[in-house]
Write a protein that holds these residues in place. Structure first.
Motif, PDB file in Angstrom:
ATOM      1  N   SER A 294      -9.990   2.144  -3.848  1.00 21.30           N
ATOM      2  CA  SER A 294      -9.518   3.461  -4.721  1.00 21.30           C
ATOM      3  C   SER A 294      -8.921   2.830  -6.150  1.00 21.30           C
ATOM      4  O   SER A 294      -8.806   3.377  -7.016  1.00 21.30           O
ATOM      5  CB  SER A 294      -8.633   4.155  -3.915  1.00 21.30           C
ATOM      6  OG  SER A 294      -7.481   3.658  -3.522  1.00 21.30           O
ATOM      7  N   GLY A 295      -8.293   1.482  -5.881  1.00 20.59           N
ATOM      8  CA  GLY A 295      -7.797   0.925  -7.082  1.00 20.59           C
ATOM      9  C   GLY A 295      -6.426   1.343  -7.293  1.00 20.59           C
ATOM     10  O   GLY A 295      -5.644   1.225  -8.362  1.00 20.59           O
ATOM     11  N   THR A 296      -5.674   2.157  -6.269  1.00 22.23           N
ATOM     12  CA  THR A 296      -4.423   2.704  -6.327  1.00 22.23           C
ATOM     13  C   THR A 296      -3.668   2.631  -4.684  1.00 22.23           C
ATOM     14  O   THR A 296      -4.684   2.591  -3.824  1.00 22.23           O
ATOM     15  CB  THR A 296      -4.397   4.331  -6.566  1.00 22.23           C
ATOM     16  OG1 THR A 296      -5.079   4.510  -7.734  1.00 22.23           O
ATOM     17  CG2 THR A 296      -2.848   4.913  -6.490  1.00 22.23           C
ATOM     18  N   ARG A 297      -2.430   2.298  -4.651  1.00 22.19           N
ATOM     19  CA  ARG A 297      -1.913   2.113  -3.273  1.00 22.19           C
ATOM     20  C   ARG A 297      -2.184   3.364  -2.487  1.00 22.19           C
ATOM     21  O   ARG A 297      -1.745   4.668  -2.714  1.00 22.19           O
ATOM     22  CB  ARG A 297      -0.524   1.938  -3.273  1.00 22.19           C
ATOM     23  CG  ARG A 297      -0.239   0.490  -3.946  1.00 22.19           C
ATOM     24  CD  ARG A 297       1.366   0.384  -4.516  1.00 22.19           C
ATOM     25  NE  ARG A 297       1.524  -1.114  -5.014  1.00 22.19           N
ATOM     26  CZ  ARG A 297       2.507  -1.285  -5.534  1.00 22.19           C
ATOM     27  NH1 ARG A 297       3.344  -0.626  -5.957  1.00 22.19           N
ATOM     28  NH2 ARG A 297       2.522  -2.705  -6.322  1.00 22.19           N
ATOM     29  N   GLY A 298      -3.132   3.287  -1.773  1.00 22.26           N
ATOM     30  CA  GLY A 298      -3.455   4.445  -0.642  1.00 22.26           C
ATOM     31  C   GLY A 298      -3.065   4.089   0.466  1.00 22.26           C
ATOM     32  O   GLY A 298      -2.448   3.233   1.027  1.00 22.26           O
TER      33      GLY A 298
ATOM     34  N   THR B 112       1.022  -1.177   0.039  1.00 23.86           N
ATOM     35  CA  THR B 112       0.112  -0.121  -0.098  1.00 23.86           C
ATOM     36  C   THR B 112       0.894   1.373   0.085  1.00 23.86           C
ATOM     37  O   THR B 112       1.954   1.229  -0.158  1.00 23.86           O
ATOM     38  CB  THR B 112      -0.928   0.066   1.165  1.00 23.86           C
ATOM     39  OG1 THR B 112       0.025   0.073   2.339  1.00 23.86           O
ATOM     40  CG2 THR B 112      -1.543  -1.342   1.384  1.00 23.86           C
ATOM     41  N   GLY B 113       0.301   2.364   0.192  1.00 20.80           N
ATOM     42  CA  GLY B 113       0.949   3.635   0.460  1.00 20.80           C
ATOM     43  C   GLY B 113       1.860   3.637   1.686  1.00 20.80           C
ATOM     44  O   GLY B 113       2.464   4.807   1.783  1.00 20.80           O
TER      45      GLY B 113
ATOM     46  N   ASN C  75      -5.095  -1.228   3.377  1.00 19.17           N
ATOM     47  CA  ASN C  75      -5.530  -2.195   2.449  1.00 19.17           C
ATOM     48  C   ASN C  75      -6.969  -1.812   1.823  1.00 19.17           C
ATOM     49  O   ASN C  75      -7.391  -1.850   0.671  1.00 19.17           O
ATOM     50  CB  ASN C  75      -5.595  -3.451   2.798  1.00 19.17           C
ATOM     51  CG  ASN C  75      -4.145  -3.984   2.006  1.00 19.17           C
ATOM     52  OD1 ASN C  75      -3.990  -4.461   1.189  1.00 19.17           O
ATOM     53  ND2 ASN C  75      -3.241  -4.444   3.255  1.00 19.17           N
ATOM     54  N   ALA C  76      -7.848  -1.136   3.045  1.00 17.34           N
ATOM     55  CA  ALA C  76      -9.328  -1.259   2.742  1.00 17.34           C
ATOM     56  C   ALA C  76      -9.466   0.387   1.862  1.00 17.34           C
ATOM     57  O   ALA C  76     -10.021   0.142   0.809  1.00 17.34           O
ATOM     58  CB  ALA C  76     -10.105  -0.747   3.798  1.00 17.34           C
TER      59      ALA C  76
END
Length: 783
Positions: free
Chosen positions: A90-94, A75-76, A84-85
């Motif tokens: 979002s379909g992007t590493r957040g 993730t970010g 992960n949620a």
């Protein structure tokens, strides 16, 4: 010299043309949509948990007929469930925040959540028209938005729900991970829109039942959740997320529980969760898709460095577009309905492996909704090239490589640095008459070790051919050095040219062959890229790019040196050993051979189904072009070198832009999608990419042990050239080509640092093929 100039020019033009392959597509169409998607999310569940359950149940179990995969959890921030949620939604590493856990039914606690929503969001929630649930509100949505903007992740919390809302798809969420001390409702992060609103939900205590013997006294009410899911499906809700939080609830009390009691209760809870999901999968209706995945991993998995999460998919039937290029089973047969397959995606292009950023695009794809460009993931596909048993073996191999990768590579780096530094010290001692004997003894020990060090990348590439047990450190630390030293001692008995010609050929030829047949060895090598890290899933990584760069230049340069020893070249020399300007047929044939080899390697780097590495194309083209011009006897002024390099970079960038126009978004590589952002003028995303690359490279330059290998290699090479170059130049017709190869490696390694993520790794490995042969040559002549 016109003919040699022509050869160099032909290579230069052909290597430029090779870039047209960079964005050729190998991916298939995205999967067809489905009218209903149900996503089950369970925290604190590992792939090993699923495997153990899988082995216990009969082959008729729905689990045996699921499409199974393991999911990268990057993730970010960390791999915690909150991050992960946000990534799932979002379909992007957040990145997430603890405030994202505090979602509520709109009528919960006497309307307290509704009041908070009005205060913090500044608007009324949208009305809903169906019975069977209240709107679910996340009053603290703006905190998540701010976190992702400040950290420059590019993730938009709620993008999945917002996209579904725009296309009129109703969505619902049910379940929680609450404990007596904490509200924990992460599933709404997947269903909410960009205002923190989910139209339908049951996330309060109504989804729990009192169980006095269970820690905390509450457990999931599976009967109620199953009934509510069916009611929502009948009422037309097409996307449902179910939070099965009992494992997370149980883990919160682990530290105060008896270990045996915790283990027994955890197994019972896990069995209940999987049984509930299997029961739902067995009752899928036409057009339904069901996903089951983990949002976090248990402590035991983290401690054992098993960081890939399970993901399973069931659907009522398979369509033609669900198939990948590796799916060779017949379509529309009863066998297809029960075949054991695995999951993959265009993001990873590896059977059995998907990424957490693929979840949102998969849901949209199943619902026939186009994926917004802000999502970096791609829809999950099914792949029948790997059955379940092969998948479990592959997962074990991935875990083994990841768990031991750092130890193996750090040990190798330590030995490389030790040999380079001790060899340099021995050379320095050898210049002192009083220590010449000691230096000679050191040299006799180290000379066989030098080619052995350069054989290690070849051995690490082919090591996955051995059974999984041989990938463990106990075998590697014993058998790998033995094999490398045996090969090094054999090559040491050969003369210099033959020794390092074979070292170079073994490395770049084996990497290229493996790359052209799918890079199966590279993907599981300790020196390859790792799906657990998730920086790259396909193509060629920086490690083997550096190996190819260095080994190809040193082997072809030595081949040119050998060509210079032939009768034709000898007759072309003057009486005093200087060249007369006449070009021999041997030299001309070598130049054409070298051009073809370099074109082949550059083309592999550019080929989307091969190296798929834009930075690699630039590195190889620049380094090989320099070497070809020098082989041909073409010299550059300083300004000329700069101009050629600048024009070359412009050509590569322009080619990538033009080629990108012919490739659809779902078929592009990560480089292609970045270029799409540039073409569309999405400067914020381009800025994020540049910032991320600069930050990563600066970080690695400071902390990566490869940066020390690179620095030491460059400094020792410069010292050797300054101190010992007159000796090397004693026989220029034997050494000039070798020196041209070293120059190409130096130039290519420098370019690699600037045009690649983690470019220091490739640069360091390439420089090893410059400094070690140079050390070997000088040492063998001087001591």
């Amino acid at each position: 010299m016109r003919s040699t100039h022509l050869v160099a020019a032909v290579f230069f033009l052909f290597s430029m043309v090779c870039t047209i392959f960079l964005h050729q597509s190998t991916a298939k169409d995205e999967e067809n949509g489905s009218p209903i998607v149900t996503l089950f999310v369970a925290g604190q569940m590992s792939l090993e948990d699923i495997h153990n359950y899988y082995e216990q149940v009969s082959s008729s179990s729905p689990l045996h007929h699921a499409m199974i995969g393991e999911m990268n959890m990057r993730t970010g921030e960390t791999i915690e469930d909150i991050h992960n949620a946000v990534t799932f939604g979002s379909g992007t590493r957040g990145v997430g925040s603890e405030w994202g856990e505090k979602a509520y039914n709109s009528g919960e606690e006497g309307g307290f959540a509704l009041q908070l929503y009005r205060q913090y969001i500044g608007r009324e929630p949208l009305p809903t028209g169906r019975a069977g649930g209240q709107p679910v509100l996340l009053p603290y949505y703006s905190v998540l938005t701010r976190e992702n903007k400040e950290r420059n992740t590019g993730a938009i919390p709620g993008l999945l729900g917002e996209t579904l809302r725009k296309y009129g798809v109703e969505r619902a969420v049910i379940g929680n991970q609450d404990t007596s001390a904490k509200v924990n409702r992460l599933a709404s992060l997947i269903t909410m829109d960009e205002s923190g609103f989910t139209p339908y939900g049951r996330v309060g205590k109504e989804v729990l039942q009192v169980v006095p013997d269970f820690p905390g006294g509450w457990k999931t009410n599976y009967s109620y959740i199953g009934w509510q899911i069916n009611e929502w499906k009948r009422s037309g809700i097409r996307m449902i997320v179910v939070d099965l939080g009992d494992l997370t609830r149980l883990a919160a009390y682990k530290n105060v529980m008896d270990p045996a009691r915790y283990g027994a209760l955890r197994k019972q809870t896990l069995d209940e969760i999987i049984h509930f999901v299997e029961k739902s999968a067995a009752n899928l209706q036409e057009g339904e898709t069901q996903l089951f995945l983990s949002s976090s991993l248990p402590v035991e998995a983290l401690q054992n460095k098993k960081l890939m999460a399970p993901v399973l998919l069931w659907k009522d039937h398979r369509s033609e577009n669900d198939r990948t290029e590796n799916d060779t089973s017949e379509n529309n047969t009863s066998e297809n309905e029960t075949s054991q397959g695995v999951l993959t995606s265009p993001t990873t292009r590896q059977p059995g492996i998907v990424a957490n950023i693929d979840i949102a695009p998969t849901i949209l794809g199943r619902l026939h909704i186009p994926c917004p460009p802000q999502m970096n993931g791609l829809p999950i596909q099914t792949d029948f090239s790997l059955n379940h048993q092969s998948f479990w073996k592959q997962a074990e191999m991935i875990d083994t490589v990841y768990a031991n990768r750092s130890f193996i590579l750090h040990s190798y780096i330590f030995i490389v640095l030790l040999v380079i530094l001790v060899s340099s010290f021995a050379l320095w001692l050898g210049a002192l008459d009083s220590f010449f004997t000691a230096a000679k003894k050191i040299g006799r020990v180290l000379l066989p070790v030098m080619p052995a060090i350069l054989l290690v990348p070849f051995l690490l590439l082919v090591w996955p051919l051995f059974p999984n047990e041989f990938s463990r450190p106990a075998y590697l630390l014993i058998e790998l050095p033995v094999l490398a030293l045996a090969g090094g001692f054999f090559l040491y008995k050969q003369r210099f040219a033959r020794c390092f010609l074979w070292v170079g050929l073994l490395n770049w030829v084996s990497v290229l062959l493996d790359g052209f047949i799918g890079a199966h060895l590279m993907k599981r090598s300790y020196l390859g890229y790792d799906p657990v890290i998730g920086a790259r899933y396909y193509g060629i990584g920086n490690e083997f790019m550096g190996v190819m760069l260095g080994s190809a230049l040193v082997s072809m340069s030595i081949a040119a040196q050998e060509a210079a020893r032939t009768r034709d070249v000898q007759s072309a020399r003057g009486v005093n050993g200087t060249a007369t300007g006449k070009v021999s047929g041997t030299k001309r044939r070598f130049l054409w051979t070298a051009a073809l080899v370099y074109i082949l390697i550059t083309g592999y780097m550019a080929w989307q189904g091969g190296g798929s590495k834009a930075g690699g194309v630039i590195v190889m083209a620049v380094a090989f072009s320099y070497a070809m011009f020098r082989y041909a006897g073409i010299s550059f002024t300083t300004a000329g070198k700069g101009l050629v390099f600048f024009l070359w970079i412009l050509f590569i960038a322009g080619s990538l832009l033009v080629i990108n126009d012919f490739v659809t978004a779902g078929q592009q590589s990560h480089i292609g999608r970045a270029i799409s952002e540039l073409v569309q003028g999405n400067w914020s995303e381009i800025g994020r990419i540049i910032q991320r690359k600069i930050r990563m490279n600066l970080h690695l330059l400071r902390v990566s042990p490869w940066s020390r290998v690179y620095a030491v290699s460059v400094l020792v090479t410069i010292w050797l050239l300054v101190r010992w170059l007159p000796d090397v130049r004693e026989r220029p017709w034997e050494n000039s080509y070798f020196m041209h190869g070293l120059g190409g490696i130096l130039l290519g390694s420098l370019v690699a640092i600037f045009v690649n993520d983690s470019g220091i790794t490739g640069a360091a490995l390439a420089m090893m093929y410059a400094v070690i042969p140079l050390l070997y040559r000088v040492m063998s002549q001087r001591i």
